[in-house]
Design an enzyme around this catalytic site. Structure first.
Site, mmCIF file in Angstrom:
data_model
loop_
_atom_site.group_PDB
_atom_site.id
_atom_site.type_symbol
_atom_site.label_atom_id
_atom_site.label_comp_id
_atom_site.label_asym_id
_atom_site.label_seq_id
_atom_site.Cartn_x
_atom_site.Cartn_y
_atom_site.Cartn_z
ATOM 1 N N ILE A 1 109.121 58.555 49.750
ATOM 2 C CA ILE A 1 108.285 59.535 50.437
ATOM 3 C C ILE A 1 107.542 58.811 51.563
ATOM 4 C CG2 ILE A 1 106.442 61.234 50.140
ATOM 5 C CD1 ILE A 1 108.753 61.885 48.323
ATOM 6 N N ASN B 1 115.184 65.109 58.356
ATOM 7 C CA ASN B 1 115.741 64.698 57.064
ATOM 8 C C ASN B 1 116.956 65.543 56.732
ATOM 9 O OD1 ASN B 1 115.764 63.379 54.437
ATOM 10 N ND2 ASN B 1 114.994 65.304 53.592
ATOM 11 N N THR B 2 117.879 64.957 56.018
ATOM 12 C CA THR B 2 118.990 65.741 55.487
ATOM 13 C C THR B 2 118.914 65.730 53.974
ATOM 14 O OG1 THR B 2 121.391 65.764 55.202
ATOM 15 C CG2 THR B 2 120.440 63.755 56.130
ATOM 16 N N HIS B 3 119.065 66.911 53.397
ATOM 17 C CA HIS B 3 118.877 67.063 51.946
ATOM 18 C C HIS B 3 120.110 67.743 51.344
ATOM 19 C CE1 HIS B 3 116.601 67.385 48.247
ATOM 20 N NE2 HIS B 3 117.074 68.618 48.136
HETATM 21 C C1 GAR Z 1 122.748 62.263 51.125
HETATM 22 O O1 GAR Z 1 123.399 63.225 50.353
HETATM 23 C C2 GAR Z 1 121.341 62.699 51.449
HETATM 24 O O2 GAR Z 1 121.207 64.059 51.710
HETATM 25 C C3 GAR Z 1 120.647 62.314 50.193
HETATM 26 O O3 GAR Z 1 121.149 61.045 49.887
HETATM 27 C C4 GAR Z 1 122.508 60.984 50.328
HETATM 28 C C5 GAR Z 1 122.704 59.735 51.147
HETATM 29 O O4 GAR Z 1 124.059 59.461 51.316
HETATM 30 N N1 GAR Z 1 119.228 62.305 50.353
HETATM 31 C C6 GAR Z 1 118.385 62.661 49.393
HETATM 32 O O5 GAR Z 1 118.740 63.013 48.301
HETATM 33 C C7 GAR Z 1 116.939 62.565 49.793
HETATM 34 N N2 GAR Z 1 116.112 63.224 48.811
HETATM 35 P P1 GAR Z 1 124.532 58.123 52.033
HETATM 36 O O6 GAR Z 1 123.756 56.967 51.453
HETATM 37 O O7 GAR Z 1 126.008 58.056 51.743
HETATM 38 O O8 GAR Z 1 124.258 58.300 53.509
#
Ligand code: GAR
Length: 200
Positions: free
Chosen positions: A91, A106-108
């Site tokens: 956070i 952010n992408t969630h």
């Molecule tokens: C992604 O799915 C992103 O949305 C998520 O972590 C993954 C990262 O993938 N984020 C969260 O859950 C944040 N709360 P990556 O390490 O392969 O880029």
């Protein structure tokens, strides 16, 4: 091109999709630095792409406030127009939010406001939803509560486990993130209360 700092904690596949986009001709943004909070593949990907990375680990600081200052200072050095949290599993602190207010994306891996937090994919599976998806949003002081910029639905299949569903979501996330950052870099966003809109 707009200057982007990407924060990541994990495998960095979202980071990679941005790296790949930013090296193509005419993409309106470039990644000036990657920040991580631990040793992770995202840092390795930054190295491989020739992008500087900084590591600001929470455990290396006396408390969250000091960590927040260090992270803010490290990112500020690169004078970003936009900050992207791409799988950054911490956070952000108040100082960081103030420094880059309205410019943190952010992408969630869920359709917010459903399933906020660190286990969005597992929580969606446990709930038995048939449809989940990807949300790209501006970061505010809440956990996954900021104004939504883009969303896309992803079906949950009967035999999905967490990994299979997460990978299907990530395929969408990568494309959505690249698209939103391009739009923000060229035209920006407007917001009216909760409602944010990318100017197209
Ligand atoms: C992604 O799915 C992103 O949305 C998520 O972590 C993954 C990262 O993938 N984020 C969260 O859950 C944040 N709360 P990556 O390490 O392969 O880029």
């Amino acid at each position: 091109p707009a200057r982007v700092v990407v924060l990541a904690s994990g495998t960095g596949s979202l980071l990679q999709s941005l790296v790949d986009a930013t090296v193509t001709e005419n993409y309106p943004a470039r990644i000036v630095a990657v920040g991580v909070d631990r040793d992770c593949d995202a840092a390795r990907r930054a190295d491989e792409a020739g992008i500087p990375h900084f590591r600001i680990g929470l455990r290396d600081y006396a408390d969250r406030a000091e960590w927040d200052v260090a992270l803010t200072d490290a990112a500020s050095t690169f004078e970003p127009d936009l900050v992207v949290t791409a799988g950054f599993m911490k956070i952000l602190g108040g100082r960081f939010l103030d420094a880059f207010a309205g410019r943190i994306v952010n992408t969630h891996p869920a359709l917010l406001p459903s399933f906020p937090g660190a286990h969005a994919v597992r929580d969606a599976l446990d709930h038995g939803v048939k449809l989940t998806g990807s949300t790209v949003h501006l970061v505010d002081s809440g956990v996954d509560t900021g104004p939504i910029l883009a969303q896309e639905a992803v079906p949950v299949l009967d035999d999905d486990d967490e990994a299979a569903l997460h990978e299907r979501i990530k395929t969408v996330e990568r494309r959505l993130l690249v698209d939103v950052i391009a739009a923000m870099a060229t035209t920006g966003v407007t917001s009216d209360g909760r409602k944010a809109q990318i100017i197209r």
